[in-house]
Design an enzyme around this catalytic site. Structure first.
Site, PDB file in Angstrom:
ATOM      1  N   LYS A 110      15.316 -15.527  -4.735  1.00 54.30           N
ATOM      2  CA  LYS A 110      15.267 -14.565  -5.852  1.00 54.30           C
ATOM      3  C   LYS A 110      14.525 -15.180  -7.036  1.00 54.30           C
ATOM      4  CE  LYS A 110      15.920 -11.625  -4.312  1.00 54.30           C
ATOM      5  NZ  LYS A 110      16.213 -11.462  -2.936  1.00 54.30           N
ATOM      6  N   TRP A 114      -2.845  -2.848  -1.634  1.00 52.08           N
ATOM      7  CA  TRP A 114      -2.443  -4.257  -1.670  1.00 52.08           C
ATOM      8  C   TRP A 114      -3.488  -4.984  -0.840  1.00 52.08           C
ATOM      9  CZ3 TRP A 114      -0.706  -8.131   1.703  1.00 52.08           C
ATOM     10  CH2 TRP A 114       0.028  -9.178   1.110  1.00 52.08           C
ATOM     11  N   GLU A 119      19.232 -17.647  -0.600  1.00 54.71           N
ATOM     12  CA  GLU A 119      18.907 -16.342  -1.195  1.00 54.71           C
ATOM     13  C   GLU A 119      18.753 -16.464  -2.723  1.00 54.71           C
ATOM     14  OE1 GLU A 119      17.823 -13.680  -0.200  1.00 54.71           O
ATOM     15  OE2 GLU A 119      18.348 -12.194  -1.696  1.00 54.71           O
ATOM     16  N   ARG A 157       6.307  -0.756  -4.015  1.00 50.75           N
ATOM     17  CA  ARG A 157       5.877  -1.369  -2.751  1.00 50.75           C
ATOM     18  C   ARG A 157       4.931  -2.547  -2.981  1.00 50.75           C
ATOM     19  NH1 ARG A 157       6.535   2.571   1.564  1.00 50.75           N
ATOM     20  NH2 ARG A 157       4.821   1.685   2.760  1.00 50.75           N
ATOM     21  N   HIS A 209      19.779 -36.525   2.465  1.00 49.71           N
ATOM     22  CA  HIS A 209      18.777 -36.903   3.468  1.00 49.71           C
ATOM     23  C   HIS A 209      17.353 -36.666   2.972  1.00 49.71           C
ATOM     24  CE1 HIS A 209      21.932 -37.647   6.351  1.00 49.71           C
ATOM     25  NE2 HIS A 209      22.457 -36.470   6.031  1.00 49.71           N
ATOM     26  N   CYS A 257       0.836  -1.201   0.000  1.00 52.59           N
ATOM     27  CA  CYS A 257       0.000   0.000   0.000  1.00 52.59           C
ATOM     28  C   CYS A 257       0.876   1.258   0.000  1.00 52.59           C
ATOM     29  CB  CYS A 257      -0.938   0.079   1.193  1.00 52.59           C
ATOM     30  SG  CYS A 257      -2.168  -1.202   1.227  1.00 52.59           S
ATOM     31  N   GLU A 313      10.738 -15.514  -6.376  1.00 57.03           N
ATOM     32  CA  GLU A 313      10.021 -14.243  -6.300  1.00 57.03           C
ATOM     33  C   GLU A 313       9.696 -13.661  -7.660  1.00 57.03           C
ATOM     34  OE1 GLU A 313      12.821 -12.014  -3.671  1.00 57.03           O
ATOM     35  OE2 GLU A 313      10.988 -11.510  -2.605  1.00 57.03           O
ATOM     36  N   LYS A 331       6.919  -4.678  -1.342  1.00 53.45           N
ATOM     37  CA  LYS A 331       8.296  -4.342  -0.974  1.00 53.45           C
ATOM     38  C   LYS A 331       8.441  -4.219   0.534  1.00 53.45           C
ATOM     39  CE  LYS A 331      12.540  -3.130  -1.730  1.00 53.45           C
ATOM     40  NZ  LYS A 331      13.448  -4.254  -2.027  1.00 53.45           N
ATOM     41  N   ASN A 336      -3.336   2.748   5.031  1.00 57.38           N
ATOM     42  CA  ASN A 336      -2.407   1.603   4.984  1.00 57.38           C
ATOM     43  C   ASN A 336      -2.490   0.915   6.326  1.00 57.38           C
ATOM     44  OD1 ASN A 336      -1.534   2.579   2.583  1.00 57.38           O
ATOM     45  ND2 ASN A 336       0.555   3.057   3.245  1.00 57.38           N
ATOM     46  N   GLY A 337      -2.494  -0.415   6.330  1.00 56.58           N
ATOM     47  CA  GLY A 337      -2.514  -1.143   7.600  1.00 56.58           C
ATOM     48  C   GLY A 337      -3.743  -2.017   7.697  1.00 56.58           C
TER      49      GLY A 337
HETATM   50  O1  M6R Z   1      12.327  -4.651   4.556  1.00 57.76           O
HETATM   51  P1  M6R Z   1      12.755  -5.966   5.136  1.00 57.76           P
HETATM   52  O2  M6R Z   1      14.182  -6.265   4.907  1.00 57.76           O
HETATM   53  O3  M6R Z   1      12.407  -6.091   6.596  1.00 57.76           O
HETATM   54  O4  M6R Z   1      11.904  -7.037   4.353  1.00 57.76           O
HETATM   55  C1  M6R Z   1      11.955  -8.393   4.667  1.00 57.76           C
HETATM   56  C2  M6R Z   1      11.385  -9.229   3.552  1.00 57.76           C
HETATM   57  O5  M6R Z   1      10.046  -8.921   3.340  1.00 57.76           O
HETATM   58  C3  M6R Z   1      12.156  -9.031   2.242  1.00 57.76           C
HETATM   59  O6  M6R Z   1      13.517  -9.309   2.397  1.00 57.76           O
HETATM   60  C4  M6R Z   1      11.592  -9.935   1.131  1.00 57.76           C
HETATM   61  O7  M6R Z   1      11.869 -11.265   1.405  1.00 57.76           O
HETATM   62  C5  M6R Z   1      12.150  -9.476  -0.210  1.00 57.76           C
HETATM   63  N1  M6R Z   1      11.111  -9.461  -1.184  1.00 57.76           N
HETATM   64  C6  M6R Z   1      13.260 -10.326  -0.690  1.00 57.76           C
HETATM   65  O8  M6R Z   1      13.638 -10.102  -1.999  1.00 57.76           O
END
Ligand code: M6R
Length: 615
Positions: free
Chosen positions: A492, A75, A488, A27, A511, A2, A495, A610, A101-102
């Site tokens: 990526k 969102w 990680e 975001r 395992h 949002c 996502e 975001k 927002n919230g």
């Molecule tokens: O803003 P933050 O680092 O606290 O966010 C944490 C996660 O939401 C953030 O790292 C998310 O996993 C990303 N989309 C990763 O690419």
């Protein structure tokens, strides 16, 4: 998650609001809307499902005049993404329009009360309850907007950043914040800007006020900003100078923010270390470590709390701190930590890692740690965000605004800060000898150059990416410091390309996950030269023996792995503990190019936000 934009001033509001919404697109959102008070005093609300561009098309033939307005990207949490549920929401009489927002947790109870009083709701959102409640209080008590907001917020349980327009007061926006960020920009000639972060404001003014929880602000054109709380006590938030350039908010010739941010990493690391590592590259100075030396050096245990990519950085931080400082470290998902009644002791240090500084779960974990008397240290990117304000001290990563939803430069920034932190504490604790310390500090300063080398793999990876476009599943394997890199890398890919991917410690594969291996399963192995090199070669052999297709990230000059991997990507050598800073780059590039090949919206992947400001 949002986005809020607001403007009241001497210019047309609509272009400023639309531009602001575009700045907040990163975001994550699924619908957008705008409310304007036009020159005849009418309050117009326009909303559309989809992108800001869809809203613009919808508004093409509408009256968009007016110099007061609020706008929103939603969102969806309560109710599907459609134009009825999009914000702004009108009050029953059409006098007020509100964006939020919230999440309002007690919205059902509040809504039932209002429905009993004959108020008809037009959406299924929790947000609409707020505007109906505020207007109901206004009209039944014959009071003005600010007072009605104060009364209403006493009844509300939940998280909110709200902004409200009142048709009867076209020179005023009232806004309020509780657990969801809100920034007021102070323009020239008494104009006001509003944003859920500074990005929609930065091109108009560098003077901002970050509202605190409980603040209610009245932005009245030409008058000084009034900030009070729910009990009408005057608050005095400080005016801050922001330092965001337009270049940082734009793509600078790249097709996506993500690839721009991947390529920015060498410069970001230099910024991150600037002023902290001296010119002789033999000493790190972090003011947080100087100011809180005793607290950090005497910590019996460190608990790292974070989510997503920041949690992966935390796993690397654990290895750095344990090996250099000999302090036990636990790494917790903030979302689990906050609800599982963890043992937190007053001599624990809790490190909260967050790019945005607004992640609701991480904020809740911080609150829990503070209540238990632990010392809380923040590692954050967004200046002035909630996490740096709610931690006792911390270190900014200083990598500039990260717009792509998939975190890249923030990850390497976090790992750089954690490296500097571990080295600094280790030196104070004398758990590292002088020579090793200097050698490591010097190596850290070479990382930006080595990142530049790693970025030269871009073309090779772009060619490779097309091979993996049709994969349904991918496996990422690593050991030691490279295990979080595997996690990680897999995150990526998931996502932005929507390909299922798993990161695994390479030795754990046998395992269970080894059952998945066949010629259809691409396996990416981080196999750089370190103390586990021979072991990871055995793991690669295990994959090959089952027909798996291996792409290996190796140290430049490696001839051994070339003999049995399908593809190798060569990377510059560095110390084992800094390898994640290099090895994560080709995996970021790989995810990016696969997603581009698949035609995905790299910067705004579906369903993701975001900044995750709801739990
Ligand atoms: O803003 P933050 O680092 O606290 O966010 C944490 C996660 O939401 C953030 O790292 C998310 O996993 C990303 N989309 C990763 O690419």
């Amino acid at each position: 998650m949002c986005g809020i934009v607001g403007y009241i001033g001497h210019n047309e509001a609509y272009p400023i609001l639309i531009k602001g919404l575009k700045r907040l697109e990163y975001r994550g959102y699924d619908s957008a809307g705008v409310a304007l008070i036009n020159n005849d005093g009418g309050l117009n609300v326009y909303k559309a499902k989809g992108k800001v561009a869809d809203l613009e098309s919808y508004c093409e033939d509408k009256d968009k005049t007016g110099s007061a307005g609020i706008a929103h990207t939603r969102w969806a949490t309560h109710g599907e993404p459609n134009s009825a549920n999009a914000h702004p929401h009108y009050s029953a009489s059409g006098r007020l329009a509100l964006i939020h927002n919230g999440i309002i947790e007690n919205y059902m109870t509040l809504k039932e009360n209002l429905v009993e009083r004959g108020i008809v709701f037009k959406s299924v959102t929790d947000t609409e309850v707020l505007v109906q409640l505020i207007e109901h209080i206004m009209l039944s008590n014959n009071i003005e907007l600010l007072e009605a907001v104060q009364v209403a917020l006493h009844q509300v349980i939940g998280a909110y950043a709200i902004a409200i327009l009142d048709r009867n007061h076209p020179d005023t926006i009232v806004c309020a914040r509780q657990s969801s960020p809100l920034v007021v920009g102070l323009g020239k000639e008494g104009d006001y800007y509003l944003g859920s972060d500074a990005s929609p404001i930065a091109e108009y003014t560098d003077r901002v006020i970050y509202l605190n929880d409980g603040d209610i602000a009245v932005m009245r054109l030409g008058e000084e900003l009034k900030v009070v709380n729910m009990d009408n006590e005057t608050q005095h938030p400080k005016v801050k100078q922001i330092d965001i350039t337009l270049g940082q908010l734009e793509k600078g010739g790249y097709p996506y923010f993500m690839i721009k941010e991947i390529f920015e990493q060498p410069a970001c690391m230099r910024d991150c270390m600037r002023g902290r590592i001296n010119v002789d590259a033999d000493r790190i100075t972090l003011s947080a470590v100087i100011d809180y030396r005793e607290r950090l050096v005497t910590a019996r245990r460190i608990i790292i709390v974070a989510c997503g990519t920041s949690w992966h950085a935390g796993l690397i931080g654990k290895q750095l701190i344990e090996s250099m400082c000999r302090i036990p470290v636990e790494v917790e998902y903030a979302s689990e930590f906050r609800y599982r009644d963890p043992v937190i002791m007053p001599d624990d240090v809790v490190i909260a890692i967050s790019q945005s500084g607004e992640t609701a779960d991480t904020l809740a974990a911080i609150e829990l740690a503070r209540q238990a008397g632990a010392f809380v240290f923040g590692v954050c990117n967004a200046i002035g965000a909630s996490i740096p304000r709610q931690t006792q001290t911390g270190v900014y990563i200083h990598v500039g605004p990260e717009i792509g939803v998939a975190s890249t430069k923030a990850f390497t920034g976090q790992v750089t800060v954690l490296s500097m932190l571990a080295l600094s504490i280790a030196r104070e604790k004398k758990t590292i000898d002088d020579e090793t310390y200097k050698h490591m500090v010097a190596e850290l300063t070479l990382i930006p150059d080595k990142m530049e080398e790693a970025l030269k793999t871009n073309e090779q990876i772009e060619r490779l990416a097309s091979i993996f476009t049709y994969a349904k599943n991918c496996l990422y394997l690593g050991r030691g410091y490279n295990y979080p890199v595997a996690l990680e890398g897999a995150l990526k890919l998931k996502e932005i390309s929507y390909i299922h991917a798993e990161g695994y410690p390479a030795a754990e594969m046998k395992h269970g996950p080894i059952a998945l291996i066949d010629s259809e399963m691409p396996v990416f192995v981080i196999a750089t030269r370190d103390k586990l090199y021979e072991k990871i070669i055995s793991n690669i052999q295990e994959v090959r023996a089952r027909g798996g297709r291996v792409t290996a990230l190796v140290t430049r000059g490696d001839t051994q792995i070339q003999q049995f991997a399908d593809h190798v990507i060569e990377l510059p050598d560095t110390q084992e503990c800094f390898q994640p800073l290099i090895a994560s780059i080709p995996l970021q590039l790989l995810a990016y190019h696969i997603a581009v090949c698949k035609g995905k919206d790299v910067d705004r992947p579906r369903n993701l936000a975001k900044s995750v400001t709801v739990e």
